[in-house]
Enzyme design. Structure first.
Site, PDB file in Angstrom:
ATOM      1  N   ARG A 151       0.849  -1.188   0.000  1.00 59.10           N
ATOM      2  CA  ARG A 151       0.000   0.000   0.000  1.00 59.10           C
ATOM      3  C   ARG A 151       0.892   1.247   0.000  1.00 59.10           C
ATOM      4  O   ARG A 151       2.033   1.205   0.471  1.00 59.10           O
ATOM      5  CB  ARG A 151      -0.895   0.024   1.241  1.00 59.10           C
ATOM      6  CG  ARG A 151      -1.792  -1.205   1.392  1.00 59.10           C
ATOM      7  CD  ARG A 151      -2.498  -1.198   2.751  1.00 59.10           C
ATOM      8  NE  ARG A 151      -3.372  -2.346   2.910  1.00 59.10           N
ATOM      9  CZ  ARG A 151      -3.033  -3.486   3.519  1.00 59.10           C
ATOM     10  NH1 ARG A 151      -1.805  -3.630   4.009  1.00 59.10           N
ATOM     11  NH2 ARG A 151      -3.905  -4.483   3.619  1.00 59.10           N
ATOM     12  N   LYS A 175      -1.552  -2.750   8.036  1.00 54.80           N
ATOM     13  CA  LYS A 175      -2.709  -2.302   8.814  1.00 54.80           C
ATOM     14  C   LYS A 175      -2.698  -2.963  10.186  1.00 54.80           C
ATOM     15  O   LYS A 175      -2.326  -4.128  10.322  1.00 54.80           O
ATOM     16  CB  LYS A 175      -4.004  -2.666   8.077  1.00 54.80           C
ATOM     17  CG  LYS A 175      -4.312  -1.762   6.888  1.00 54.80           C
ATOM     18  CD  LYS A 175      -5.676  -2.104   6.314  1.00 54.80           C
ATOM     19  CE  LYS A 175      -6.066  -1.124   5.224  1.00 54.80           C
ATOM     20  NZ  LYS A 175      -7.412  -1.426   4.673  1.00 54.80           N
ATOM     21  N   HIS A 246      -3.625   2.365  -5.513  1.00 55.67           N
ATOM     22  CA  HIS A 246      -3.969   0.955  -5.319  1.00 55.67           C
ATOM     23  C   HIS A 246      -3.945   0.176  -6.643  1.00 55.67           C
ATOM     24  O   HIS A 246      -3.931  -1.057  -6.629  1.00 55.67           O
ATOM     25  CB  HIS A 246      -5.360   0.853  -4.688  1.00 55.67           C
ATOM     26  CG  HIS A 246      -5.320   0.271  -3.299  1.00 55.67           C
ATOM     27  ND1 HIS A 246      -4.450   0.726  -2.325  1.00 55.67           N
ATOM     28  CD2 HIS A 246      -6.025  -0.735  -2.724  1.00 55.67           C
ATOM     29  CE1 HIS A 246      -4.641   0.034  -1.222  1.00 55.67           C
ATOM     30  NE2 HIS A 246      -5.581  -0.866  -1.432  1.00 55.67           N
ATOM     31  N   ARG A 249      -1.090  -2.073  -6.830  1.00 55.45           N
ATOM     32  CA  ARG A 249      -1.315  -3.201  -5.925  1.00 55.45           C
ATOM     33  C   ARG A 249      -2.226  -4.236  -6.600  1.00 55.45           C
ATOM     34  O   ARG A 249      -1.968  -5.434  -6.541  1.00 55.45           O
ATOM     35  CB  ARG A 249      -1.942  -2.672  -4.630  1.00 55.45           C
ATOM     36  CG  ARG A 249      -2.199  -3.706  -3.543  1.00 55.45           C
ATOM     37  CD  ARG A 249      -2.549  -2.965  -2.259  1.00 55.45           C
ATOM     38  NE  ARG A 249      -3.180  -3.800  -1.242  1.00 55.45           N
ATOM     39  CZ  ARG A 249      -2.530  -4.553  -0.370  1.00 55.45           C
ATOM     40  NH1 ARG A 249      -1.209  -4.617  -0.409  1.00 55.45           N
ATOM     41  NH2 ARG A 249      -3.186  -5.247   0.547  1.00 55.45           N
ATOM     42  N   HIS A 272      -3.352  -9.402   3.543  1.00 53.87           N
ATOM     43  CA  HIS A 272      -4.787  -9.516   3.827  1.00 53.87           C
ATOM     44  C   HIS A 272      -4.992 -10.463   5.011  1.00 53.87           C
ATOM     45  O   HIS A 272      -4.427 -11.547   5.037  1.00 53.87           O
ATOM     46  CB  HIS A 272      -5.535 -10.079   2.611  1.00 53.87           C
ATOM     47  CG  HIS A 272      -5.732  -9.076   1.526  1.00 53.87           C
ATOM     48  ND1 HIS A 272      -6.034  -9.434   0.226  1.00 53.87           N
ATOM     49  CD2 HIS A 272      -5.703  -7.713   1.536  1.00 53.87           C
ATOM     50  CE1 HIS A 272      -6.154  -8.342  -0.510  1.00 53.87           C
ATOM     51  NE2 HIS A 272      -5.961  -7.297   0.256  1.00 53.87           N
ATOM     52  N   TYR A 281      -9.560 -10.976  -6.761  1.00 52.55           N
ATOM     53  CA  TYR A 281      -8.640 -11.013  -7.893  1.00 52.55           C
ATOM     54  C   TYR A 281      -8.861 -12.236  -8.777  1.00 52.55           C
ATOM     55  O   TYR A 281      -8.483 -12.234  -9.935  1.00 52.55           O
ATOM     56  CB  TYR A 281      -7.185 -10.948  -7.406  1.00 52.55           C
ATOM     57  CG  TYR A 281      -6.870  -9.650  -6.723  1.00 52.55           C
ATOM     58  CD1 TYR A 281      -6.754  -8.463  -7.452  1.00 52.55           C
ATOM     59  CD2 TYR A 281      -6.738  -9.581  -5.347  1.00 52.55           C
ATOM     60  CE1 TYR A 281      -6.495  -7.261  -6.827  1.00 52.55           C
ATOM     61  CE2 TYR A 281      -6.484  -8.373  -4.700  1.00 52.55           C
ATOM     62  CZ  TYR A 281      -6.365  -7.222  -5.454  1.00 52.55           C
ATOM     63  OH  TYR A 281      -6.125  -6.021  -4.834  1.00 52.55           O
TER      64      TYR A 281
END
Length: 300
Positions: A151, A175, A246, A249, A272, A281
């Site tokens: 990110r 995150k 993004h 990414r 994730h 995806y």
């Protein structure tokens, strides 16, 4: 407990999600904004005390957001923010939190991530080659974003000590302050080494800090600065599409899956927490396969 003051409650909640939940500054900002927006709605509805909030108020608020034509993803996020807030108040003050616990989450729209095709990416890299300090820095940013799928917030927080060139591994703080290690290839390694040897010492202008990427004044590069750089690179390449950070990414994940990587590996590389976030995806790769078939098969 009655008469829970709005200001007191939100400050306690913000402290909780910052210190105990380790939410990122951006997530904390969004949660605060969502809750303050709900407070404004309560004041219009003449609800002066959080203990007076009932299911009907929650339903009215969601109806209001639909009338304002807010996206379902936005509504879903706001429900989550306010639900977490009331859950906190239930834990701290034994406040009834059923109003939002019973509320239905609107189903998210299925939006396929936008990504670059390989020929577009080649054009983007080619158009932005250069030997000056700015070009070397920009190429290092582009190579690293595509090589790792990190990110932009993770990119701007990279410090010099986070890079291991002997193993071509990058330490990333994701995150929720979750640490992970992401490999990068020789193109990204070469671009970063050129930047570190020939560009960063000139750009930093004697300012002492440990961040990898710097702006043209020598300070640490911000996420906003990265967005500006990427838009400028798109103009140089004369690619007639908009870019958001993004997108690289998304491209990283899509190209890996198109070339045989398994979903669990891509999940780990992206950082994730749940496989469902990565599964979007697979829709992209299926669409790519279908389009390739339709364009290539004589009787398609």
């Amino acid at each position: 407990m009655n008469n829970i003051q709005f200001d007191q409650a939100i400050e306690q909640f913000v402290t909780y999600i910052q210190l105990e939940k380790n939410f990122s500054p951006l997530t904390v900002r969004d949660y605060r904004a969502d809750i303050l927006e709900f407070f404004a709605f309560l004041q219009v509805e003449a609800v002066a005390d959080l203990a007076q909030v009932e299911y009907i108020h929650a339903r009215l608020y969601v109806t209001k957001m639909y009338e304002e034509k807010k996206a379902r993803t936005t509504i879903s996020r706001k429900i989550s923010s306010i639900r977490s807030f009331f859950k906190f108040l239930n834990k701290e003050y034994d406040l009834d939190d059923t109003a939002f616990q019973a509320l239905y989450h609107p189903k998210k729209e299925v939006r396929l991530p936008h990504f670059f095709y390989e020929e577009e990416l080649t054009k983007l890299f080619k158009a932005n080659e250069g030997a000056d300090s700015k070009s070397l820095r920009n190429m290092a940013i582009l190579e690293l974003l595509y090589a790792t799928g990190i990110r932009v917030s993770e990119l701007t927080s990279i410090e010099l000590k986070d890079i291991d060139f002997s193993l071509n591994i990058l330490r990333v703080m994701g995150k929720g302050r979750k640490e992970r290690y992401v490999p990068f290839g020789h193109f990204a390694a070469e671009a970063m080494q050129h930047y570190l040897e020939e560009s960063r010492p000139k750009l930093i202008k004697g300012i002492q800090h440990s961040e990898l990427f710097v702006n043209m004044r020598g300070g640490a590069l911000t996420a906003r600065g990265v967005r500006f750089i990427l838009n400028d690179m798109m103009k140089q390449a004369e690619l007639h599409t908009s870019i958001h950070p993004h997108m690289l990414r998304h491209t990283f994940a899509t190209h890996l899956l198109n070339n045989g990587a398994d979903l669990r590996t891509v999940q780990e590389l992206l950082g994730h927490s749940s496989l469902s976030s990565t599964q979007v995806y697979t829709h992209v790769t299926k669409e790519h396969l279908r389009n390739t078939y339709m364009n290539a098969h004589p009787r398609a």
